[in-house]
Scaffold this motif. Structure first.
Motif, mmCIF file in Angstrom:
data_model
loop_
_atom_site.group_PDB
_atom_site.id
_atom_site.type_symbol
_atom_site.label_atom_id
_atom_site.label_comp_id
_atom_site.label_asym_id
_atom_site.label_seq_id
_atom_site.Cartn_x
_atom_site.Cartn_y
_atom_site.Cartn_z
ATOM 1 N N HIS A 262 0.852 -1.186 0.000
ATOM 2 C CA HIS A 262 0.000 0.000 0.000
ATOM 3 C C HIS A 262 0.890 1.239 0.000
ATOM 4 C CE1 HIS A 262 -3.599 -2.441 0.773
ATOM 5 N NE2 HIS A 262 -2.822 -3.129 1.579
ATOM 6 N N TRP A 263 0.741 2.059 -1.037
ATOM 7 C CA TRP A 263 1.572 3.236 -1.193
ATOM 8 C C TRP A 263 0.723 4.496 -1.215
ATOM 9 C CZ3 TRP A 263 6.803 3.759 -1.196
ATOM 10 C CH2 TRP A 263 7.536 2.566 -1.166
ATOM 11 N N ALA A 264 -0.321 4.526 -0.401
ATOM 12 C CA ALA A 264 -1.154 5.727 -0.319
ATOM 13 C C ALA A 264 -0.323 6.888 0.204
ATOM 14 C CB ALA A 264 -2.354 5.475 0.586
ATOM 15 N N PRO A 265 -0.382 8.071 -0.427
ATOM 16 C CA PRO A 265 0.459 9.201 -0.033
ATOM 17 C C PRO A 265 -0.169 10.028 1.079
ATOM 18 C CG PRO A 265 -0.715 9.759 -2.000
ATOM 19 C CD PRO A 265 -1.133 8.355 -1.649
ATOM 20 N N LEU A 266 0.488 11.143 1.351
ATOM 21 C CA LEU A 266 0.125 12.005 2.473
ATOM 22 C C LEU A 266 -1.300 12.540 2.361
ATOM 23 C CD1 LEU A 266 0.915 13.801 4.942
ATOM 24 C CD2 LEU A 266 1.715 15.486 3.289
ATOM 25 N N VAL A 267 -1.655 13.115 1.212
ATOM 26 C CA VAL A 267 -2.982 13.727 1.068
ATOM 27 C C VAL A 267 -4.068 12.683 1.232
ATOM 28 C CG1 VAL A 267 -4.458 15.083 -0.453
ATOM 29 C CG2 VAL A 267 -2.002 15.479 -0.442
ATOM 30 N N GLN A 268 -3.820 11.473 0.742
ATOM 31 C CA GLN A 268 -4.805 10.417 0.885
ATOM 32 C C GLN A 268 -4.981 10.028 2.354
ATOM 33 O OE1 GLN A 268 -4.061 7.668 -2.164
ATOM 34 N NE2 GLN A 268 -5.985 6.573 -1.979
ATOM 35 N N GLY A 269 -3.898 10.117 3.128
ATOM 36 C CA GLY A 269 -4.014 9.856 4.560
ATOM 37 C C GLY A 269 -4.840 10.905 5.269
ATOM 38 N N ILE A 270 -4.702 12.169 4.864
ATOM 39 C CA ILE A 270 -5.497 13.241 5.479
ATOM 40 C C ILE A 270 -6.980 13.025 5.211
ATOM 41 C CG2 ILE A 270 -5.922 15.726 5.474
ATOM 42 C CD1 ILE A 270 -2.992 16.141 4.820
ATOM 43 N N ILE A 271 -7.315 12.566 4.010
ATOM 44 C CA ILE A 271 -8.716 12.338 3.668
ATOM 45 C C ILE A 271 -9.318 11.212 4.500
ATOM 46 C CG2 ILE A 271 -10.247 11.629 1.781
ATOM 47 C CD1 ILE A 271 -8.444 13.047 -0.138
ATOM 48 N N GLN A 272 -8.489 10.292 4.979
ATOM 49 C CA GLN A 272 -9.004 9.151 5.734
ATOM 50 C C GLN A 272 -9.665 9.572 7.051
ATOM 51 O OE1 GLN A 272 -9.123 6.040 4.646
ATOM 52 N NE2 GLN A 272 -8.086 6.591 2.743
ATOM 53 N N TYR A 273 -9.411 10.800 7.516
ATOM 54 C CA TYR A 273 -10.043 11.263 8.751
ATOM 55 C C TYR A 273 -11.498 11.687 8.528
ATOM 56 C CZ TYR A 273 -5.357 11.253 10.699
ATOM 57 O OH TYR A 273 -4.112 10.866 11.134
ATOM 58 N N GLN A 274 -11.985 11.583 7.302
ATOM 59 C CA GLN A 274 -13.391 11.844 7.019
ATOM 60 C C GLN A 274 -14.152 10.524 7.045
ATOM 61 O OE1 GLN A 274 -14.303 14.787 3.875
ATOM 62 N NE2 GLN A 274 -12.135 14.742 3.402
ATOM 63 N N GLY A 275 -14.992 10.357 8.048
ATOM 64 C CA GLY A 275 -15.802 9.158 8.138
ATOM 65 C C GLY A 275 -17.113 9.313 7.391
ATOM 66 N N GLN A 276 -17.918 8.269 7.408
ATOM 67 C CA GLN A 276 -19.205 8.320 6.712
ATOM 68 C C GLN A 276 -20.196 9.223 7.437
ATOM 69 O OE1 GLN A 276 -20.975 4.494 6.118
ATOM 70 N NE2 GLN A 276 -22.719 5.272 4.926
ATOM 71 N N TYR A 277 -20.125 9.229 8.753
ATOM 72 C CA TYR A 277 -21.082 10.004 9.544
ATOM 73 C C TYR A 277 -20.419 11.132 10.339
ATOM 74 C CZ TYR A 277 -23.860 5.844 8.596
ATOM 75 O OH TYR A 277 -24.498 4.815 7.971
ATOM 76 N N GLN A 278 -19.125 11.203 10.359
ATOM 77 C CA GLN A 278 -18.434 12.220 11.132
ATOM 78 C C GLN A 278 -17.124 12.581 10.446
ATOM 79 O OE1 GLN A 278 -17.576 11.107 15.149
ATOM 80 N NE2 GLN A 278 -17.181 13.193 15.840
ATOM 81 N N LYS A 279 -16.799 13.850 10.517
ATOM 82 C CA LYS A 279 -15.560 14.345 9.936
ATOM 83 C C LYS A 279 -14.740 15.005 11.045
ATOM 84 C CE LYS A 279 -17.448 15.172 5.314
ATOM 85 N NZ LYS A 279 -18.719 14.458 5.581
ATOM 86 N N PHE A 280 -13.518 14.561 11.220
ATOM 87 C CA PHE A 280 -12.643 15.091 12.256
ATOM 88 C C PHE A 280 -11.789 16.202 11.638
ATOM 89 C CE2 PHE A 280 -13.595 10.707 13.366
ATOM 90 C CZ PHE A 280 -14.015 10.828 14.673
ATOM 91 N N TYR A 281 -12.382 17.392 11.615
ATOM 92 C CA TYR A 281 -11.679 18.508 10.991
ATOM 93 C C TYR A 281 -10.434 18.900 11.786
ATOM 94 C CZ TYR A 281 -15.760 19.118 8.001
ATOM 95 O OH TYR A 281 -16.763 18.917 7.079
#
Length: 317
Positions: A262-281
């Protein structure tokens, strides 16, 4: 009464113009302060806003002002607890470093040809190389996606399956960011006196040896500039990184039943903090600050290298 008002205003404008002509240093100083204030607002304020969001607890994020609504420094620790965010940072660093090395190696050879040699069609060929950088990345997506997934067959041989590997991103990055590096290096290499290279050739050095032993060290500011621009561009790239990887969390840490890399980069990791029902801004802001730190350190170090290279070149002359 209007005439009386206009006359003092005209006198003030004339006095201000006379003082500006007599003391241009004051005008330059005022212009510097205006430019510095504009830079502070447009460049540094976004980082301050990220810090405000990161320190604000997520439940109060919609009521934040110019100051944090609360104080939650644990967000910078939670970014590594919720996700293995360091893996995403390391992935981006490896991709950026690998691409920068390849670009500088090939661009140095091409920059030497364009900057120090004369051959027919030099200007049109250079224009064609620069035109590549103006093509939108989306134009290359479909053919590269088919190529990197083993769907292209030529002479009975299928293309290798490079999807979700670093090569599926480093190869497009190299092609997209190399033209600018070639232009920068050819400009710097063309300014080196021919006598220095001739002296190295007389001592028995080949053209390649003269390039790496004489021309590149004397063109340290150009090499550093090309390297830094390439590194930052690849480190911040998202388009190909998002489409050429599955974006999953590394299996060894997340416990996902998969044997793929798995070679997901930095920006893709930041997006992972957005859940389906909650977003951790607040975590997204904290992760953004953490991700910017390597680039900030590189810029500081590279700035010193550029100044050092300019100083050494001045002393040698």
């Amino acid at each position: 009464m209007d005439a009386d008002d206009e006359e003092p205003r005209g006198n003030v404008l004339q006095r201000w113009t006379r003082r500006a002509i007599e003391n241009p240093e004051n005008v330059y100083r005022a212009m510097f302060y205006v430019a510095a204030a504009f830079f502070m607002v447009t460049t540094l304020f976004p980082f301050y806003w990220l810090l405000v969001l990161a320190l604000t607890p997520n439940q109060f994020i919609y009521h934040v002002g110019l100051l944090p609504n609360g104080f939650n420094p644990e967000a910078f620790i939670q970014v590594f607890q919720v996700l293995p965010f360091h893996i995403y940072v390391i992935n981006s660093l490896l991709l950026a470093v690998g691409t920068t090395i390849i670009v500088l190696l090939i661009a140095s050879l091409a920059g030497y040809v364009f900057g120090r040699l004369e051959f027919p069609g030099k200007a049109p060929l250079m224009l064609g190389v620069l035109a590549i950088s103006y093509f939108p990345p989306a134009a290359f997506l479909l053919p590269l996606f088919s190529l990197f997934n083993g769907n292209v067959v030529l002479f009975g041989i299928s293309s290798p399956n490079l999807y979700n590997t670093p090569w599926s991103m480093m190869l497009p990055f190299t092609a997209l960011f190399m033209p600018l590096s070639i232009f920068i290096l050819s400009t710097f290499y063309g300014q080196i006196p021919d006598g220095l290279e001739d002296a190295a050739r007389i001592e028995g050095t080949t053209r390649i040896g003269a390039l790496f032993r004489v021309i590149m060290p004397l063109s340290a500011p150009g090499v550093a500039t090309a390297g830094v621009l390439t590194f930052i561009s690849v480190y911040n790239e998202f388009f190909f990184s998002f489409l050429m990887t599955d974006g999953l969390i590394p299996a060894t840490i997340a416990g996902i039943a998969s044997s793929q890399n798995h070679w997901a980069p930095l920006v893709q990791g930041i997006i992972q903090y957005q859940g389906q029902y909650q977003k951790f801004y607040n975590l997204m802001a904290a992760a953004s600050i953490v991700g910017v730190l390597p680039v900030a350190v590189l810029v500081v170090v590279a700035q010193e290298k550029i100044v050092s290279g300019l100083t050494q070149g001045a002393l040698k002359e």
